[in-house]
Design an enzyme around this catalytic site. Structure first.
Site, PDB file in Angstrom:
ATOM      1  N   CYS A 110     -52.678 -31.467 -23.471  1.00 13.87           N
ATOM      2  CA  CYS A 110     -50.948 -31.571 -24.566  1.00 13.87           C
ATOM      3  C   CYS A 110     -51.035 -30.522 -24.569  1.00 13.87           C
ATOM      4  O   CYS A 110     -51.693 -29.538 -26.020  1.00 13.87           O
ATOM      5  CB  CYS A 110     -51.990 -33.076 -25.489  1.00 13.87           C
ATOM      6  SG  CYS A 110     -50.424 -33.452 -26.374  1.00 13.87           S
ATOM      7  N   HIS A 153     -47.168 -40.887 -20.700  1.00 12.04           N
ATOM      8  CA  HIS A 153     -48.208 -40.289 -22.269  1.00 12.04           C
ATOM      9  C   HIS A 153     -47.031 -39.340 -23.309  1.00 12.04           C
ATOM     10  O   HIS A 153     -47.552 -39.635 -24.279  1.00 12.04           O
ATOM     11  CB  HIS A 153     -48.552 -38.378 -20.953  1.00 12.04           C
ATOM     12  CG  HIS A 153     -48.813 -37.545 -22.210  1.00 12.04           C
ATOM     13  ND1 HIS A 153     -49.957 -36.983 -22.029  1.00 12.04           N
ATOM     14  CD2 HIS A 153     -48.366 -36.755 -23.722  1.00 12.04           C
ATOM     15  CE1 HIS A 153     -50.754 -35.831 -23.124  1.00 12.04           C
ATOM     16  NE2 HIS A 153     -49.510 -35.691 -24.109  1.00 12.04           N
ATOM     17  N   GLU A 154     -45.710 -39.345 -23.091  1.00 14.90           N
ATOM     18  CA  GLU A 154     -44.924 -39.499 -24.065  1.00 14.90           C
ATOM     19  C   GLU A 154     -45.116 -40.067 -24.797  1.00 14.90           C
ATOM     20  O   GLU A 154     -44.556 -40.141 -26.509  1.00 14.90           O
ATOM     21  CB  GLU A 154     -43.516 -38.580 -23.872  1.00 14.90           C
ATOM     22  CG  GLU A 154     -44.090 -37.010 -23.063  1.00 14.90           C
ATOM     23  CD  GLU A 154     -44.445 -35.904 -23.734  1.00 14.90           C
ATOM     24  OE1 GLU A 154     -44.634 -36.562 -25.432  1.00 14.90           O
ATOM     25  OE2 GLU A 154     -45.544 -35.420 -22.769  1.00 14.90           O
ATOM     26  N   HIS A 157     -47.535 -41.348 -27.278  1.00 11.85           N
ATOM     27  CA  HIS A 157     -47.665 -40.601 -28.754  1.00 11.85           C
ATOM     28  C   HIS A 157     -46.454 -41.687 -29.601  1.00 11.85           C
ATOM     29  O   HIS A 157     -46.853 -41.290 -30.676  1.00 11.85           O
ATOM     30  CB  HIS A 157     -46.145 -39.461 -28.390  1.00 11.85           C
ATOM     31  CG  HIS A 157     -47.173 -37.956 -28.216  1.00 11.85           C
ATOM     32  ND1 HIS A 157     -48.918 -37.798 -28.695  1.00 11.85           N
ATOM     33  CD2 HIS A 157     -47.355 -37.051 -27.011  1.00 11.85           C
ATOM     34  CE1 HIS A 157     -49.382 -36.416 -28.204  1.00 11.85           C
ATOM     35  NE2 HIS A 157     -48.547 -36.602 -26.911  1.00 11.85           N
TER      36      HIS A 157
END
Length: 184
Positions: A110, A153-154, A157
Site C-alpha cells: 500500500c 483493497h481500494e 480504504h
C-alpha cells in the site's frame, strides 16, 4: 500534480474513518481531485515520471490516502491476460461477490504503508462493483483476479480498513479456507 508528499501514511486517523459519499453530480473540485488521483497512479507506473518525481509505483489510490475522506478511487491495473482496467470512480460499492476466495501469493502492499507486512490477504475471487464514473455515468463492473483484488483493497480504504486487518494474526501465511492463490 499529486506526489508521494500528498500520500498520508498509516497512523493518520483519516485512514480509519468511513469516507463520505460524493454528491452526484460531482463538484468541479471533486472531479479535479479524481483526475489528479488517476493521473498519479498512471504516472507512478511510468519509470521516467516515477523517477523524476520520486513516485512509488502503485496500481490504485483512494481519496482518504491523500487526506480527503470522500468515496473516490482510481485504479490502473493490467490483468494477467493483458486487459487494462483504468477507472476513476465516485462512490464505488461492491454489490455482489463470489463465495470463492483468493489471495496474492506475494502479499499486498500500500502506498500509505512504508513497511512490508507479510501474510496472505483473503479476497473474493470475483466481484461486481457499482459506481459513478468521472464523467457522471452509472457503471457496473464485473471483475475477477487481480483487478478484483485491487478494487477490494481500494474500497476497503473508503471504509477505514487497511489490507493488513485481513491477515490472520496467528498464522499470516495460512491460506484462507477454500481459496486459490493468485500469482502476480
Amino acid at each position: 500534480m499529486l506526489t508521494m508528499k500528498d500520500v498520508i501514511r498509516e497512523g493518520d486517523p483519516i485512514l480509519r474513518n468511513v469516507a463520505e459519499e460524493v454528491v452526484i453530480p460531482a463538484s468541479e473540485e471533486d472531479t479535479n481531485t479524481l483526475k489528479e488521483m488517476i493521473e498519479f497512479v498512471i504516472n507512478s507506473q511510468d519509470p521516467e515520471m516515477a523517477e523524476k518525481y520520486s513516485l512509488r509505483p502503485g496500481i490504485g489510490l483512494a481519496a482518504p490516502q491523500i487526506g480527503i475522506s470522500k468515496k473516490m478511487i482510481a485504479v490502473h491495473v493490467t490483468d494477467t491476460d493483458g486487459t487494462l482496467y483504468s477507472h476513476a470512480l465516485f462512490n464505488p460499492k461492491i454489490i455482489s461477490h463470489s463465495v470463492e476466495r483468493t489471495y496474492l501469493q506475494s502479499g499486498e502492499g500500500c502506498l500509505s504503508v512504508d513497511r512490508e507486512v507479510p501474510g496472505y490477504v483473503p479476497r473474493y475471487t470475483r466481484i461486481t462493483v457499482k459506481a459513478t464514473s468521472i464523467n457522471g455515468e452509472e457503471v457496473k463492473l464485473r471483475l475477477k483476479g487481480l483487478p478484483a483484488i485491487v478494487f477490494q483493497h481500494e474500497i476497503d480504504h473508503l471504509n477505514g480498513v487497511m489490507f493488513y486487518d485481513h491477515i490472520n494474526k496467528e498464522n499470516p501465511f495460512a491460506a484462507p479456507d477454500g481459496s486459490k492463490p493468485l500469482e502476480r
